[in-house]
Scaffold this active site. Structure first.
Site, short mmCIF file in Angstrom:
data_model
loop_
_atom_site.label_atom_id
_atom_site.label_comp_id
_atom_site.label_asym_id
_atom_site.label_seq_id
_atom_site.Cartn_x
_atom_site.Cartn_y
_atom_site.Cartn_z
N TRP A 138 35.49 45.20 41.35
CA TRP A 138 34.89 43.88 41.49
C TRP A 138 33.38 44.07 41.49
O TRP A 138 32.85 44.89 42.25
CB TRP A 138 35.37 43.25 42.80
CG TRP A 138 34.86 41.88 43.09
CD1 TRP A 138 34.86 40.80 42.26
CD2 TRP A 138 34.28 41.44 44.33
NE1 TRP A 138 34.32 39.70 42.90
CE2 TRP A 138 33.96 40.07 44.17
CE3 TRP A 138 34.01 42.06 45.55
CZ2 TRP A 138 33.38 39.32 45.18
CZ3 TRP A 138 33.44 41.32 46.56
CH2 TRP A 138 33.12 39.97 46.38
N ASP A 220 39.27 47.03 51.03
CA ASP A 220 39.00 45.63 50.72
C ASP A 220 40.35 44.97 50.48
O ASP A 220 41.03 45.28 49.51
CB ASP A 220 38.11 45.52 49.48
CG ASP A 220 37.69 44.07 49.20
OD1 ASP A 220 38.10 43.17 49.95
OD2 ASP A 220 36.94 43.85 48.23
N LYS A 256 42.17 33.53 48.98
CA LYS A 256 43.30 33.42 48.06
C LYS A 256 44.59 33.05 48.79
O LYS A 256 45.29 32.11 48.41
CB LYS A 256 43.51 34.74 47.30
CG LYS A 256 42.28 35.29 46.60
CD LYS A 256 41.79 34.38 45.50
CE LYS A 256 40.70 35.02 44.64
NZ LYS A 256 39.51 35.45 45.34
#
Length: 410
Positions: A138, A220, A256
Site C-alpha cells: 500500500w 497492518d 472496511k
C-alpha cells in the site's frame, strides 16, 4: 514577503469515485475497478444494517455527551478491538501485557506506531533503523514511516510476477540478510495490493526467521473478517506471532469491516513483554497523541464498541461482514470462470487463490492502458483491480475486455 512562498506544491492525491454508468448506449459503458471501498452489486456504498441499528441506540442514549475522551481513547473500544485481533483467550491479554491506542483509522495507527518506534525502539533514536515494506505494498506505508522520520525505508521481496503468487524464497532471503532489529511491516491478511497471503505454514517459517534475527513485527490489519468472512482465520498470523512471544504492534482499521470509512476508526494494539513495559509504552504514546490530534473522536469508536461488546450485535455484525466477503469471493469465482470459458491465454487461478478486496490481475501496463482508453474500464497501472467494482451486470463486459486486451495487446 510570505514565509510560505518557498513551500512546494504537493502532488495531487488520486481519489477514485465510482462512475459505473451502463446507460442504454453501449458506447457509454464505464467500470471503475480502482475505487478503494466496498460496493454492492448495484455499485453503491453499503451502510451495514448493524451500524444503522447501533447509531439509533446511541442517539437515544441520554447518558452520552460530547465531553473529551481519555487521550488514549474510549476504553471499551480499545479493549474490544484488541480482543478481536488477538482472541478473547489470548495469553498476552490474560497476562496484562496488551494495551491499545484509539487512532484516526488504520493510517493513524500506523502513524502512532511509527512515531513511537522512531523515538524509542531498542532504546535509540531510530532515524537510521531500516523499515521494510513489501514489494509492492500500500503506497501510504512508505510515506507514513518516512514522514515519522525514518530515513531508510526499504522493500522486501514479496510478489512473484511470473508465478503470480508469493515469492517466499525472496521474502525469507531478505529476512535473513537484513540488519538485526530491522522493522518489518507485515499485512495481517488480504495483502494490499496483491491479494496474496502466506499460508499458515509459510507464516511459521517467516516467524521463525524473524524471532531468530531479532526483527520487529508491525502488522497492518485492515481487513479482518472482510477477507475470508472469518475473524479467526483472518487474524491467524497475528495470533501466531503473539503465541511465539513477539513484542509487536498491530494497526487495526474498521473502515472496511464496519463500512465506517469517514469515521476514521482505528486502533493500535501493543503487545509488550510485561505489564510494566506496557505501562511505559502507553505513557509515551499519550505524549505523542497529545501533540498529534490531542484527543480522538467518539462516534465511530462508540459504534464499534457497542457492537463488539453486545453478544447479539456482535453476531449480527459478523453476518454483515460475511455478506461482504462472500460477494467478493463470488466475483472472484465468476471472473475466473468467465475468463477460462473464453479461453483467455494464461493461467487465471490466481484470481481465486488471492483473497480480499484487491487482485493483481497480471495485466501489463499496455494492456491496462488498452482497458482504460478503449474499454473505459478504470484500474490501477499495476493491473490491480478492486473486486467490489465487479457486479453481475458488468462482469461479462469486464471478462470480455480482459480477454480482448490479453489477446490483442502484448
Amino acid at each position: 514577503m510570505s514565509v510560505f512562498c518557498e513551500v512546494p506544491q504537493a502532488a495531487p492525491v488520486a481519489v477514485f469515485k465510482l462512475t459505473q454508468d451502463f446507460n442504454n448506449d453501449p458506447f457509454l459503458k464505464k467500470v471503475n475497478l480502482g475505487v478503494g471501498a466496498y460496493r454492492t452489486d448495484e455499485g453503491q456504498p453499503w451502510v451495514l444494517p448493524v451500524v444503522k441499528k447501533v447509531e439509533k441506540i446511541i442517539v437515544h442514549d441520554d447518558r452520552l455527551n460530547h465531553e473529551y475522551l481519555p487521550i488514549l481513547g474510549l476504553p471499551e473500544f480499545r479493549s474490544a478491538a484488541s480482543k478481536i485481533a488477538l482472541g478473547d483467550d489470548s495469553p498476552a491479554i490474560l497476562e496484562n501485557r496488551v494495551g491499545a491506542v484509539q487512532c484516526l483509522g488504520g493510517t493513524g495507527a500506523l502513524k502512532m506506531g511509527a512515531e513511537f518506534l522512531r523515538r524509542f525502539y531498542n532504546g535509540n533514536n531510530n532515524t537510521k533503523t531500516p523499515v521494510y515494506v513489501s514489494a509492492p505494498t500500500w503506497e501510504n506505508h512508505n510515506a507514513v514511516f518516512a514522514n515519522a522520520g525514518f530515513e531508510d525505508v526499504r522493500p522486501y521481496k514479496y510478489w512473484d510476477a511470473e508465478k503470480r503468487g508469493l515469492d517466499l524464497a525472496g521474502f525469507l532471503g531478505d529476512l535473513e540478510s537484513c540488519p538485526e532489529h530491522s522493522i518489518f511491516v507485515l499485512h495481517a491478511c488480504a495483502h494490499n495490493p496483491t491479494g496474496t497471503d502466506p499460508t499458515q505454514e509459510q507464516w511459521e517459517l517467516i516467524a521463525e526467521v524473524m524471532m531468530r534475527r531479532k526483527l520487529f513485527v508491525f502488522f497492518d490489519s485492515a481487513y479482518q473478517g472482510f477477507a475470508s468472512g472469518s475473524l479467526e482465520k483472518d487474524a491467524w498470523a497475528v495470533r501466531y506471532f503473539v503465541s511465539m512471544g513477539f513484542e509487536m504492534f498491530c494497526a487495526q482499521s474498521f473502515s472496511k469491516n464496519f463500512g465506517l470509512y469517514n469515521e476514521r476508526v482505528g486502533n493500535l494494539t501493543v503487545v509488550a513483554r510485561d505489564a510494566d513495559n506496557l505501562k511505559r509504552v502507553l505513557s509515551q504514546m499519550e505524549k505523542i497523541v497529545r501533540t498529534t490530534w490531542s484527543n480522538p473522536p467518539a462516534q465511530g469508536a462508540r459504534i464499534v464498541a457497542t457492537t463488539l461488546n453486545s453478544p447479539e450485535l456482535f453476531i449480527e455484525w459478523k453476518d454483515n461482514v460475511k455478506t461482504m466477503a462472500d460477494r467478493v469471493l463470488l466475483m472472484r469465482e465468476q471472473l475466473k470462470a468467465k475468463l477460462q470459458a473464453l479461453g483467455t491465454p494464461g493461467t487465471w487461478d490466481h484470481i481465486t487463490e488471492q483473497i480480499g478486496m484487491f487482485s493483481f490481475t497480471g495485466l501489463n501496463p499496455k494492456q491496462v492502458e488498452y482497458m482504460v482508453k478503449e474499454k473505459h474500464i478504470y484500474l490501477m497501472a499495476s493491473g490491480r483491480i478492486n473486486m467490489c467494482g465487479l457486479t453481475t451486470k458488468n462482469i461479462d463486459y469486464v471478462a470480455e475486455s480482459i480477454h480482448e486486451a490479453v489477446t490483442t495487446v502484448q
